[in-house]
Design an enzyme around this catalytic site. Sequence first.
Site, PDB file in Angstrom:
ATOM      1  N   ASP A 281     -18.303 -28.221 -14.135  1.00  0.00           N
ATOM      2  CA  ASP A 281     -17.720 -27.339 -14.021  1.00  0.00           C
ATOM      3  C   ASP A 281     -17.781 -25.776 -12.586  1.00  0.00           C
ATOM      4  O   ASP A 281     -19.221 -26.136 -12.773  1.00  0.00           O
ATOM      5  CB  ASP A 281     -16.513 -26.507 -15.188  1.00  0.00           C
ATOM      6  CG  ASP A 281     -15.528 -25.661 -14.281  1.00  0.00           C
ATOM      7  OD1 ASP A 281     -15.413 -25.353 -13.255  1.00  0.00           O
ATOM      8  OD2 ASP A 281     -14.808 -25.154 -14.750  1.00  0.00           O
TER       9      ASP A 281
HETATM   10  C1  BGC Z   1     -13.062 -23.241 -12.423  1.00  0.00           C
HETATM   11  C2  BGC Z   1     -12.184 -25.163 -12.413  1.00  0.00           C
HETATM   12  C3  BGC Z   1     -12.215 -25.764 -10.653  1.00  0.00           C
HETATM   13  C4  BGC Z   1     -13.487 -25.126  -9.883  1.00  0.00           C
HETATM   14  C5  BGC Z   1     -13.335 -25.510  -8.512  1.00  0.00           C
HETATM   15  C6  BGC Z   1     -14.111 -23.184 -11.005  1.00  0.00           C
HETATM   16  O1  BGC Z   1     -14.227 -22.282 -11.143  1.00  0.00           O
HETATM   17  O2  BGC Z   1     -12.815 -23.132 -13.761  1.00  0.00           O
HETATM   18  O3  BGC Z   1     -11.360 -24.682 -13.217  1.00  0.00           O
HETATM   19  O4  BGC Z   1     -11.876 -26.589 -10.914  1.00  0.00           O
HETATM   20  O5  BGC Z   1     -13.606 -23.670 -10.157  1.00  0.00           O
HETATM   21  O6  BGC Z   1     -12.947 -25.131  -7.660  1.00  0.00           O
END
Ligand code: BGC
Length: 740
Positions: A281
């Site tokens: 993530d």
């Molecule tokens: C979120 C993810 C997301 C990623 C990209 C993160 O902060 O937890 O779910 O896909 O950002 O935007």
Amino acid sequence: MKKVYFLLTIAALGINVHGQKTVDQKVAELLSKMTLEEKVGQMVQYSGFEYATGPQQSNSAAVLEEIKKGKVGSMLNVAGADETRAFQKLAQQSRLKIPLLFGQDVIHGYRTTFPVNLGQAASWDLAMIEKSERIAATEASAYGIHWTFAPMVDIARDPRWGRVMEGSGEDTYLGTQIGLARIKGFQGKGLGSLDAVMACAKHFAAYGAAVGGRDYNSVDMSLRQLNETYLPPFKAAAEAGVATFMNSFNDINGIPATANQYIQRELLKGKWNYKGFVVSDWGSIGEMIPHGYTKDANEAAEKAISGGSDMDMESRVYMAELPKLVKEGKIDVRLVDDAAGRILTKKFEMGLFDDPYRFSNEKRQKEQTDNPENRKFGREFGSKSIVLLKNKGNILPLSKNVKTVALIGPFGKETVANHGFWSIAFKDDNQRIISQFDGIKNQLGKNSTLLYAKGCNVDDQDKSMFAEAVETAKKADVVIMTLGEGHDMSGEAKSRSNIGFSGVQEDLLKEIAKTGKPVVLMINAGRPLIFNWAAENIPAITYNWWLGTEAGNSIADVLFGAVNPGGKLPMSFPRTEGQIPIYYNHYNTGRPAKNNTDRNYVSAYIDLDNDPKFPFGYGLSYTDFKYSDMVLSSTSLKGNQTLNISVTVSNTGKYDGEEVVQLYIRDLFGKVVRPVKELKGFQKIFIKKGESKKVDFKLTPEDLKFFDNDLNYDWESGEFDIMVGTNSQDVQTKRISWTK
Ligand code: BGC
């Protein structure tokens, strides 16, 4: 026989029957030409220069140079035919011309937005959910996007957690079915089709169980619970061929998911034999330092790759540290080859080596911008996601000829807010979003008048607009109130400790109710809210979530009866925050509370009922459904027999309508205690008024299996309650025995 040997031989050589190389062979060949830095480059993902959901360390000019050097495998938040083409051109200047993958959060629609995911889940309509993702994939791929960071299949039992809006609620079975429908929708006919995007099962794992419902918080639970409640949607996603996984910010029992060998190596890439790749993530590799798990970036890289993270989203740790770790002999280059190989495999499967620009097509992009067919579907889907919570005196549906209607509340004339959180593709380029006001106005009869008063702001203490709202209400025959929480009050990093209507909205509602006018309350939210006063005092309540581009039309379709609402809650709605976590499939305890009055030494609160305000699976209709006695094929089963369950549902009311018939079981005794109810099936059926339909379910021993504390997954002989009904509380029950 000769043919079999021939096929086996060419398979071993990695060549297919037509003499072409297989993807595995192409990947191996490419890897053999790559330097260590180039391999690690494939494992690096940077964000474009918008939509950061975390700290961004990028210096845009430097990133562009890195791409030219083959040191970047993927970009997120780069979208549009033009922009993706421009970035891809940079990658084509690199030594091996390896194309970039473009990822984006396509969460509930793309150009056409659909209800927020929890609202979609309330439709319990798998075909519509799949279709919505088909449309989202078609639109997003036409904008040059290869990969969506969806579906989020985190089970969540805590409505304080803002990200419940992005998932399918509290139930593992429902969440699994919805996750599968989404993956099918996104990946369409398969990777490589021009209208398919790679899906991503996230957040692996147990992110939804953050302590206290506070985003990014820790998770501490038994491995049995993890395997039984939180992992099944992920396992099913892996089996269904989801292209990628994303891990999660939380630690699980002390080990950050990002470096968690148990979930990523032992389960996902081991037992489940998953061949796709895992992206971290946003920044989660680097965040293992503040988490207190690794002392520096070097150790973070070592732990993350050992733990099975293949791609580093925005931590900038892999490129800085992995080559060193390999050279020093601390990391086996085979781990890098495996990770880079998994990523390259997807690029081949997407056809990007044949044509890196194949998704960057202005003509398709134009066709998929405000596409009327997609909007039409969005309107229908919106209306199917609405849950009718109360309809005392059958106030709803409203006649289109009511003389004067007043719409009151801070969301009435909002446009963009109807998208809800996570609607990244919205650009302020005259895209039409149907406000609630416009949707209602368009359907009201010619001789009727629609009045409007904002009444208050979403989230402050200002009551200066109350008087005007009360005056407006007094002029009306019916008042429609539109209240809830702001569209940006649920979503990532949007945990709330108090989940009532924000600001002074409830006070406004009380003032309007005092006018004595009939009030219909529409609630806009991304999570279950607490609204006891309204639930007791307002005669008609619909739960509208956030419905997307066509919100106003979907809402009006339900208010005026073109659509009879059939949504059912995918989460239990608590009475107060003090009940959280609250979920229908809890254990019984040794001292179960039998009712809400006897609280003497039972598992209860002395000041609060145990049951929710609205239970899981609950939702009304404008019509009435009557269930006949359920019929079981046997009450005493043996071994691998199948239990057939049937029930006839009759529409005894005045409207055609849809009902979600729900099947639950309870395993009465187990070597580990079992939940009081577990959803095992559901069917959404349409029944014309005056007609009946027979609904059949089947259960096999596979449905009785559970994990014990040694993580054996099996079923036991014993007695089981079989329950069928209209929601998780209102069921009929028959007992059976089933022996091995
Ligand atoms: C979120 C993810 C997301 C990623 C990209 C993160 O902060 O937890 O779910 O896909 O950002 O935007």
